[in-house]
Design a protein around this motif. Structure first.
Motif, PDB file in Angstrom:
ATOM      1  N   TRP A  89       0.805  -1.228   0.000  1.00 46.77           N
ATOM      2  CA  TRP A  89       0.000   0.000   0.000  1.00 46.77           C
ATOM      3  C   TRP A  89       0.831   1.267   0.000  1.00 46.77           C
ATOM      4  O   TRP A  89       0.434   2.292  -0.552  1.00 46.77           O
ATOM      5  CB  TRP A  89      -0.994  -0.012   1.163  1.00 46.77           C
ATOM      6  CG  TRP A  89      -0.399  -0.089   2.548  1.00 46.77           C
ATOM      7  CD1 TRP A  89       0.726  -0.765   2.923  1.00 46.77           C
ATOM      8  CD2 TRP A  89      -0.884   0.549   3.738  1.00 46.77           C
ATOM      9  NE1 TRP A  89       0.943  -0.617   4.281  1.00 46.77           N
ATOM     10  CE2 TRP A  89      -0.031   0.186   4.799  1.00 46.77           C
ATOM     11  CE3 TRP A  89      -1.969   1.360   4.016  1.00 46.77           C
ATOM     12  CZ2 TRP A  89      -0.212   0.618   6.112  1.00 46.77           C
ATOM     13  CZ3 TRP A  89      -2.156   1.799   5.326  1.00 46.77           C
ATOM     14  CH2 TRP A  89      -1.285   1.429   6.355  1.00 46.77           C
ATOM     15  N   THR A  90       2.035   1.184   0.620  1.00 48.19           N
ATOM     16  CA  THR A  90       2.940   2.337   0.712  1.00 48.19           C
ATOM     17  C   THR A  90       3.200   2.973  -0.659  1.00 48.19           C
ATOM     18  O   THR A  90       3.308   4.185  -0.786  1.00 48.19           O
ATOM     19  CB  THR A  90       4.293   1.873   1.315  1.00 48.19           C
ATOM     20  OG1 THR A  90       4.013   1.191   2.527  1.00 48.19           O
ATOM     21  CG2 THR A  90       5.221   3.032   1.580  1.00 48.19           C
ATOM     22  N   ARG A  91       3.286   2.134  -1.680  1.00 48.87           N
ATOM     23  CA  ARG A  91       3.623   2.614  -3.025  1.00 48.87           C
ATOM     24  C   ARG A  91       2.606   3.638  -3.542  1.00 48.87           C
ATOM     25  O   ARG A  91       2.935   4.477  -4.384  1.00 48.87           O
ATOM     26  CB  ARG A  91       3.706   1.410  -4.001  1.00 48.87           C
ATOM     27  CG  ARG A  91       4.049   1.789  -5.438  1.00 48.87           C
ATOM     28  CD  ARG A  91       5.453   2.369  -5.520  1.00 48.87           C
ATOM     29  NE  ARG A  91       5.791   2.888  -6.830  1.00 48.87           N
ATOM     30  CZ  ARG A  91       5.561   4.146  -7.234  1.00 48.87           C
ATOM     31  NH1 ARG A  91       4.949   5.003  -6.427  1.00 48.87           N
ATOM     32  NH2 ARG A  91       5.929   4.544  -8.428  1.00 48.87           N
ATOM     33  N   PHE A  92       1.375   3.572  -3.007  1.00 45.01           N
ATOM     34  CA  PHE A  92       0.294   4.418  -3.540  1.00 45.01           C
ATOM     35  C   PHE A  92      -0.079   5.576  -2.603  1.00 45.01           C
ATOM     36  O   PHE A  92      -0.988   6.331  -2.891  1.00 45.01           O
ATOM     37  CB  PHE A  92      -0.930   3.537  -3.858  1.00 45.01           C
ATOM     38  CG  PHE A  92      -0.567   2.422  -4.804  1.00 45.01           C
ATOM     39  CD1 PHE A  92      -0.482   2.669  -6.162  1.00 45.01           C
ATOM     40  CD2 PHE A  92      -0.248   1.159  -4.327  1.00 45.01           C
ATOM     41  CE1 PHE A  92      -0.104   1.666  -7.045  1.00 45.01           C
ATOM     42  CE2 PHE A  92       0.136   0.148  -5.199  1.00 45.01           C
ATOM     43  CZ  PHE A  92       0.215   0.398  -6.558  1.00 45.01           C
ATOM     44  N   MET A  93       0.651   5.684  -1.486  1.00 44.19           N
ATOM     45  CA  MET A  93       0.388   6.750  -0.520  1.00 44.19           C
ATOM     46  C   MET A  93       0.799   8.104  -1.085  1.00 44.19           C
ATOM     47  O   MET A  93       1.840   8.207  -1.740  1.00 44.19           O
ATOM     48  CB  MET A  93       1.247   6.537   0.744  1.00 44.19           C
ATOM     49  CG  MET A  93       0.883   5.333   1.532  1.00 44.19           C
ATOM     50  SD  MET A  93      -0.393   5.791   2.692  1.00 44.19           S
ATOM     51  CE  MET A  93      -0.782   4.175   3.324  1.00 44.19           C
ATOM     52  N   PRO A  94       0.039   9.177  -0.783  1.00 43.85           N
ATOM     53  CA  PRO A  94       0.451  10.521  -1.219  1.00 43.85           C
ATOM     54  C   PRO A  94       1.886  10.866  -0.771  1.00 43.85           C
ATOM     55  O   PRO A  94       2.626  11.501  -1.514  1.00 43.85           O
ATOM     56  CB  PRO A  94      -0.571  11.436  -0.551  1.00 43.85           C
ATOM     57  CG  PRO A  94      -1.769  10.567  -0.301  1.00 43.85           C
ATOM     58  CD  PRO A  94      -1.257   9.182  -0.079  1.00 43.85           C
ATOM     59  N   SER A  95       2.258  10.444   0.438  1.00 41.59           N
ATOM     60  CA  SER A  95       3.613  10.766   0.927  1.00 41.59           C
ATOM     61  C   SER A  95       4.687  10.134   0.040  1.00 41.59           C
ATOM     62  O   SER A  95       5.732  10.734  -0.223  1.00 41.59           O
ATOM     63  CB  SER A  95       3.793  10.282   2.373  1.00 41.59           C
ATOM     64  OG  SER A  95       3.458   8.924   2.479  1.00 41.59           O
TER      65      SER A  95
END
Ligand SMILES: NC(=O)c1ccc[n+]([C@@H]2O[C@H](COP(=O)([O-])OP(=O)(O)OC[C@H]3O[C@@H](n4cnc5c(N)ncnc54)[C@H](OP(=O)(O)O)[C@@H]3O)[C@@H](O)[C@H]2O)c1
Length: 325
Positions: A125-131
């Motif tokens: 999921w990290t890959r798609f985070m705004p950050s």
């Protein structure tokens, strides 16, 4: 395929609840069915998250013609078996991280998805985070100059419970596979494949790592210093150091809402809150691919998952960790 992507969920544990909660935020998805080894659990879950059907077995769900894609939320060691079951029935799959417990499994899963010509992705999921998009943007703008090194840790203290999926070797326990994957994901995203890997671990009496320190070297001299642990609470931050500045992903970096750019002792802070619990960004990315008839997501292609597991297998071999399959 219908205009809305019809999701199914296999394995109704902790993460399945969070995922189902965020799935409700999507206008391009519906929760068509959920499957558990217990029909009571499936029925309760279906009621809570408005799923159309509840199944008492994973096999029954994959046979349903009205399900387009299955989210696999079982312990790591079952990802291979559960994914292959879905792929055999030509279901698209979003499988929780790590895709498998070794490279052979991941290679076979990817080959099967390609043979069946269906969408397949690892749920990082990290890959798609705004950050994380911001980090890419800053790097593309050359905001910190040449990258020198990365430092990232992921650690939390949790009591030793031999039967839990975190410590049970049969379920793929250990800090490396569960949370060490995130610092490795960051290093692979930013620096690519390392040329040399060193690692050191401490093991539990169940034979899995409760602590794993990693040092990666790269052809051009760059370094990554990474750590995962179930023994203590660590900052769970990530830093990318460059010749002209530093990018910091604030705690907890894999779901960061804040990114800093530090240059000449001045910190510029970017607030980038994720929507929902954070899974909605990955869900929308998958829905877009499904609606466009794509079989991979360009931000997280299957080649990336192969490289990720190649690195993890090398770390496992360095620390002497092997899962019996
Ligand atoms: N992306 C993220 O942020 C994130 C966060 C946490 C976990 N995860 C990943 O999600 C996966 C599941 O983690 P979780 O924390 O949700 O685990 P969990 O709470 O233990 O749930 C796993 C579920 O898998 C099913 N299952 C099937 N066979 C099982 C077996 N032999 N033993 C135990 N459970 C079995 C069970 O569902 P039924 O009883 O309903 O069949 C169980 O509830 C892991 O691979 C983990 O890496 C990802």
């Amino acid at each position: 395929m219908s205009q809305k992507i019809r999701w199914g969920i296999l394995g109704l544990g902790k993460i399945a609840h969070k995922f189902a909660s965020d799935l409700q935020l999507s206008e391009t998805a519906i929760l068509q069915g959920v499957a558990s080894r217990s029909i009571e659990k499936a029925s309760d879950f279906a009621t809570t998250y408005h799923a159309k059907k509840a199944f008492s077995s994973y096999e029954a769900l994959v046979k349903d013609d009205e399900i387009d894609i299955v989210y696999i939320a079982t312990p790591h060691a079952l990802h291979f078996e559960n994914t292959m079951l879905c792929l055999q029935h030509k279901k698209a799959v979003l499988c929780e991280k790590p895709l498998g417990i070794n490279l052979t499994e991941v290679q076979q899963m990817i080959a099967k998805a390609k043979a069946q010509n269906v969408f397949f992705m690892e749920a990082i999921w990290t890959r798609f985070m705004p950050s994380f998009q911001k980090v890419h943007e800053l790097l593309n703008e050359n905001a910190i100059g040449e990258i020198i090194s990365i430092r990232a840790d992921f650690g939390f203290q949790t009591p030793f419970q031999p039967e839990s999926r975190l410590f049970n070797k049969k379920l793929g326990g250990g800090s490396l596979l569960d949370i060490g994957l995130y610092p490795i994901f960051l290093s692979l995203s930013v620096l690519g494949m390392p040329s040399n890997i060193d690692a050191s671990a401490r093991f539990t009496e169940t034979g899995v790592d409760s602590f794993c320190a990693m040092l990666f070297d790269y052809e051009n001299g760059q370094k990554a210093v990474l750590e995962s642990t179930f023994e203590v609470d660590t900052p769970t931050e990530a830093y990318i150091f460059g010749t002209k500045g530093v990018i910091k992903l604030h705690r907890r970096f894999h779901e960061a809402n804040t990114v800093s750019l530090i240059k000449n002792n001045e910190e510029t802070v970017f607030e980038l809150p994720h929507a929902g619990i954070g899974y909605i960004h990955e869900i929308e990315a998958v829905n877009s691919c499904m609606l466009a008839g794509e079989t991979e997501n360009p931000k997280l292609p299957l080649e990336f998952s192969l490289q990720l597991m190649t690195i993890i297998d090398k770390v496992k071999s360095k620390i002497g960790l092997q899962y019996i399959v």
